[in-house]
Design an enzyme around this catalytic site. Structure first.
Site, PDB file in Angstrom:
ATOM      1  N   LYS A   1       0.847  -1.191   0.000  1.00 52.33           N
ATOM      2  CA  LYS A   1       0.000   0.000   0.000  1.00 52.33           C
ATOM      3  C   LYS A   1       0.875   1.229   0.000  1.00 52.33           C
ATOM      4  CE  LYS A   1      -4.452   0.922   0.303  1.00 52.33           C
ATOM      5  NZ  LYS A   1      -5.558   0.045  -0.113  1.00 52.33           N
TER       6      LYS A   1
HETATM    7  N1  GLU Z   1      -7.155   0.132  -3.445  1.00 53.39           N
HETATM    8  C1  GLU Z   1      -7.910  -1.042  -3.726  1.00 53.39           C
HETATM    9  C2  GLU Z   1      -7.978  -1.931  -2.523  1.00 53.39           C
HETATM   10  O1  GLU Z   1      -7.816  -1.486  -1.408  1.00 53.39           O
HETATM   11  C3  GLU Z   1      -7.417  -1.742  -4.980  1.00 53.39           C
HETATM   12  C4  GLU Z   1      -6.000  -2.200  -4.940  1.00 53.39           C
HETATM   13  C5  GLU Z   1      -5.486  -2.728  -6.288  1.00 53.39           C
HETATM   14  O2  GLU Z   1      -6.263  -2.775  -7.227  1.00 53.39           O
HETATM   15  O3  GLU Z   1      -4.302  -3.050  -6.349  1.00 53.39           O
HETATM   16  O4  GLU Z   1      -8.267  -3.087  -2.621  1.00 53.39           O
END
Ligand code: GLU
Length: 433
Positions: free
Chosen positions: A123
């Site tokens: 993240k």
């Molecule tokens: N931000 C989204 C999540 O928390 C998508 C993450 C992604 O597609 O890599 O799942």
């Protein structure tokens, strides 16, 4: 403040409303420990997985429109690369902290494992309120942040995507910056791109759509008819607004929606198209004429059958869990429910579809986008949605079976499945050197 044995492993029992945002990683570790206990996870793997593998913090200057310079703090955290390259969004929010990003990275590992994607979790986040910036300033910030984290990311290393307050345009700038820095176009370095740049059909709607697929399965096993189920959606961003629209297409009356400023409630159901127009015109759902204004806290306690928290973490706590009226809580947001609230909801018979399952539609279609980018071979929207439905259905059945097998709630069941999967990678790969 966080109470911890060391800087990277939270140990306290946390109720988030009583603590600050630095405690979110302690919540993630607490959830992990509960599931690890259920399966008697061996200590070495438990220790490894309760830490984040790599963490990068950057401070970087951005030139603002008035010629002044502002310095921003950003992070990119990779929780575990055991299952493959790491995957996870980037959020722009004023309350971003390294501990929040750690928690979100860990949850991404479990999320990918629950639905069987070949990724570990990561993240990123920049501490900024992008609503205070111009488009040029957001672009400058994105390009410089990308450059700062560039050694950490790549199509086979770590692949960012949108999250809170980031969107396809931000992903396009990220992709362009990375590509300019290496000297050739690399569409696979990021997902959630605009369609024209190799984005996937259906990606924009995938989190909300996946969440509604999850709700369909849950309603089926609960014997609940969606066409009469009253739905409340907290958060009207990408996930929440799509989930609300798809629920209303099931003829479920959506009785309340909210954004960061507050919510609106009409027990007879809202006209969502009119609400969307109102928000576009005024900047908020508040003040919509055919509804009463409510606070984001009141939203959660409204009379309804299905509650979709689609905003930020730490919303359902031990303070309000006993007042939740919904029979199904489908977590489109990451981390909206604390462990204490989980127990209260479980004891009250509320079915919680946990974030690491219920909002996995976003990363699942990100995976489809990455596969399409690597193969340079696009799929139709029907193919994307059908494959997503299949994955959500199969994952629901698997998590439900695990929940029954161990007599635990759905979050612990989803975590058990995820941890078993990642632990098996660890056992098979062994420890280097
Ligand atoms: N931000 C989204 C999540 O928390 C998508 C993450 C992604 O597609 O890599 O799942």
């Amino acid at each position: 403040m966080i109470v911890s044995e060391d800087a990277h492993r939270g140990t306290a029992v946390i109720d988030r409303q009583e603590q600050d945002s630095d405690d979110l990683f302690a919540v993630a570790v607490q959830q992990f420990d509960i599931a690890a206990d259920v399966i008697g996870l061996e200590d070495g793997i438990r220790q490894t997985l309760s830490h984040c593998q790599r963490e990068l913090t950057v401070h970087f200057p951005v030139e603002m429109d008035d010629g002044s310079v502002q310095v921003f703090a950003g992070h990119r955290v990779r929780h575990s690369s055991l299952p493959g390259p790491t995957k996870g969004g980037i959020r722009y929010h004023q309350s971003v902290t390294i501990n929040e990003v750690r928690a979100l990275a860990m949850w991404m590992t479990w999320k990918c494992a629950v639905v069987g994607l070949p990724y570990g979790g990561a993240k990123g986040g920049v501490q900024v309120d992008p609503k205070q910036l111009s488009q040029t300033e957001v672009q400058n910030l994105t390009r410089r942040y990308t450059t700062e984290i560039q050694p950490f990311i790549g199509p086979n290393i770590d692949i960012p995507a949108p999250d809170v307050n980031t969107n396809p345009q931000v992903m396009a700038w990220l992709m362009d910056t990375y590509s300019m820095n290496v000297g050739y176009s690399v569409p696979g370095v990021v997902t959630g791109k605009p369609l024209e740049l190799g984005g996937s059909a259906g990606r924009n709607e995938a989190t909300g759509r996946g969440c509604v697929f999850a709700i369909e399965e849950a309603a089926r096993t609960q014997g609940m008819s969606l066409s009469s189920a009253r739905t409340v959606v907290q958060g009207f961003g990408n996930a929440g607004s799509v989930a609300a629209r798809l629920m209303s297409e099931h003829e479920s009356p959506v009785v309340a929606v909210s954004d960061s400023r507050g919510g609106i409630h009409n027990p007879n159901g809202l006209d969502l198209q009119a609400v969307t127009r109102h928000k576009q015109r005024t900047g908020s759902v508040l003040g919509f004429r055919e509804a009463e204004n409510v606070t984001n806290e009141q939203m959660l306690e409204l009379e309804c059958d299905i509650l979709i928290p689609a905003a930020l973490e730490g919303q359902i706590t031990r303070r309000n869990a006993a007042s939740i009226k919904a029979k199904i809580v489908a977590e489109a947001a990451n981390g909206p429910t604390t462990p204490e609230a989980d127990s209260i909801l479980y004891d009250r018979g509320v079915l919680v579809l946990p974030d690491i399952f219920a909002n996995a539609g976003g990363v699942t279609v990100s995976y489809f986008e990455w596969v399409q980018a690597l193969q340079a071979f696009p799929w139709s929207e029907e193919q994307v949605n059908e494959r997503l439905r299949d994955i959500m259905q199969r994952s629901y059945v698997a998590v439900l079976d695990t929940s029954r097998k161990y007599g635990v709630h759905m979050r612990t069941a989803a975590l058990v499945r995820a941890i078993e999967r990642v632990a098996s990678f660890s056992r098979l790969r062994g420890i280097y050197p």
